[in-house]
Design an enzyme around this catalytic site. Structure first.
Site, mmCIF file in Angstrom:
data_model
loop_
_atom_site.group_PDB
_atom_site.id
_atom_site.type_symbol
_atom_site.label_atom_id
_atom_site.label_comp_id
_atom_site.label_asym_id
_atom_site.label_seq_id
_atom_site.Cartn_x
_atom_site.Cartn_y
_atom_site.Cartn_z
ATOM 1 N NE ARG A 1 28.178 -85.945 -28.437
ATOM 2 C CZ ARG A 1 28.793 -84.794 -28.596
ATOM 3 N NH1 ARG A 1 29.856 -84.504 -27.850
ATOM 4 N NH2 ARG A 1 28.388 -83.924 -29.501
ATOM 5 C CE LYS B 1 23.858 -63.329 -32.836
ATOM 6 N NZ LYS B 1 25.136 -62.822 -32.294
ATOM 7 N N GLY C 1 23.606 -78.428 -33.346
ATOM 8 C CA GLY C 1 23.163 -77.382 -32.424
ATOM 9 C C GLY C 1 22.026 -77.795 -31.518
ATOM 10 N N GLY D 1 29.246 -79.565 -34.898
ATOM 11 C CA GLY D 1 30.024 -78.918 -35.941
ATOM 12 C C GLY D 1 30.224 -79.774 -37.177
#
Length: 397
Positions: free
Chosen positions: A37, A198, A355, A378
């Protein structure tokens, strides 16, 4: 979307440029363990200092919830940042008030100053107008180079853009350009690969994608929920049986929209989730009652690669199997390497992020071979979900 970029910043010599960056980097024992980053923001900082601008960096670290938490200080980041820049980086013990204003006052043209964690103040996450004004007091210009924080309407990501002339940094610009090319005005056919554990965490994502892409590959534990919804016995596999109706609705919506949903046709199953576990490759009608699907099989890999061959644009989010442990990483690695090869041949625009995706692509040793890999989590997901990002919206000209 129309927003100003650094190309629109001309005469900034001596100007105070507040740059919102992402320095929420992994740390251990006070040392930065991954500089990815930091590396992403270097071009923006250099572009500003090269023009004589004073680069004043704003960032958050962790979740101190408005308190000064010693091990969430940004001070340890100043050294690796300076080393990568090859230039001194000063540090101020606060992002507002006397410590910040005094440090800014001492800056020379082309200098760099890192301010302390914005989240040490409750006004940051509340997007408090007075806190935003206190931040703005130390700047003449605002540059947002933190796409990864753009889904938060915080003072340093949204409030400041309302108070100062606002521009997108080079990382922000690259991210928006890449996402625009993937979903905004893409070259078709468009293929999305969505994996992960999920369905519940990606309902909005799937519902948005089926109306925007031509083909949708569903992998990972998510695929088990869709298979079960089609009446397939998935044994002891990770599966959200209570979301069967949701899965069927998504499949029906996709069919109406002309989006082909691609599910596994075979599976790699094991009785325990551990590296090197005994496993078998079986067809979907032969999954043992005590077995877990931990990866897709060779027929499924071939099917995914066939869709990659048909696509002109690829959006990738999430692994196809339990890539963290061998031998259940084969499908993710094979498909990622195939997509990377098509990209290198100039036949595919490939955009990935969110993710575990970056880790999965790096595991497959193709992290640098995709057209663009987002380090945002996100924010990348919310963009794919079709949601408006406050930090991006605030930059619109």
């Amino acid at each position: 979307m129309a927003f100003k970029t650094l190309d629109d910043l001309t005469d900034i010599s001596g100007k105070r440029v507040l740059i919102r960056v992402d320095l929420n980097v992994p740390m251990k024992d006070g040392m930065v363990t991954d500089t990815t980053r930091i590396e992403r923001i270097l071009p923006t900082i250099r572009a500003i200092t090269a023009k004589g601008g004073k680069a004043i960096l704003l960032a958050h670290f962790g979740r101190p919830k408005g308190e000064r938490v010693a091990d969430m200080s940004l001070k340890p980041v100043a050294r690796p940042l300076a080393e990568l820049l090859g230039q001194a980086v000063d540090f101020a013990d606060d992002c507002i008030g006397a410590p910040a204003s005094e440090a800014v006052g001492k800056m020379v043209e082309g200098g760099i100053l890192l301010l302390e964690n914005t989240r040490y103040h409750k006004g940051e996450e509340k997007n408090d107008p007075d806190f935003a004004k206190a931040l703005a007091a130390n700047g003449d210009i605002y540059v947002n180079d933190a796409f990864s924080a753009a889904h938060r309407a915080h003072a340093s990501t949204e409030g400041l853009a309302r108070l100062l002339p606002a521009y997108a940094g080079l990382t922000m610009q690259a991210e928006l350009d890449a996402l625009g090319s993937a979903l905004g005005d893409p070259k078709r056919p468009v293929l999305a690969v969505v994996g992960g554990a999920k369905v519940s965490s990606k309902i909005d994502l799937l519902e948005n994608l089926v109306s925007k892409v031509d083909m949708l590959v569903i992998g990972g534990g998510m695929a088990n929920t869709f298979l079960a919804a089609k009446g397939i016995d998935v044994g002891k596999s990770l599966c959200e049986h209570d979301l069967a109706d949701t899965a069927r609705t998504i499949m029906a919506t996709a069919e109406k929209a002309g989006c082909e949903i691609v599910l596994p046709v075979d599976a790699v199953v094991a009785k325990e989730f551990k590296a090197g576990a005994d496993n078998d490759t079986v067809t979907l009608d032969a999954i043992p009652a005590d077995g877990m699907i931990l990866d897709v099989g060779p027929a499924s890999i071939a099917k995914v690669n066939e869709k990659i061959d048909q696509a002109s644009t690829l959006v990738w989010n999430g692994p196809l199997g339990a890539f963290e442990i061998a031998p259940f990483d084969k499908a993710t690695v094979a498909a990622a390497q195939h997509a990377a090869e098509r990209t290198k041949q100039g036949k595919l625009n490939s955009v990935a992020g969110g993710g575990d995706t970056v880790a999965a692509l790096n595991h497959a040793k193709v992290g640098s071979d995709f057209s663009y890999v987002s380090t945002a989590g996100g924010a990348f997901l919310e963009w794919l979900e079709g949601k408006e990002l406050p930090g991006v919206k605030a930059l619109e000209a």
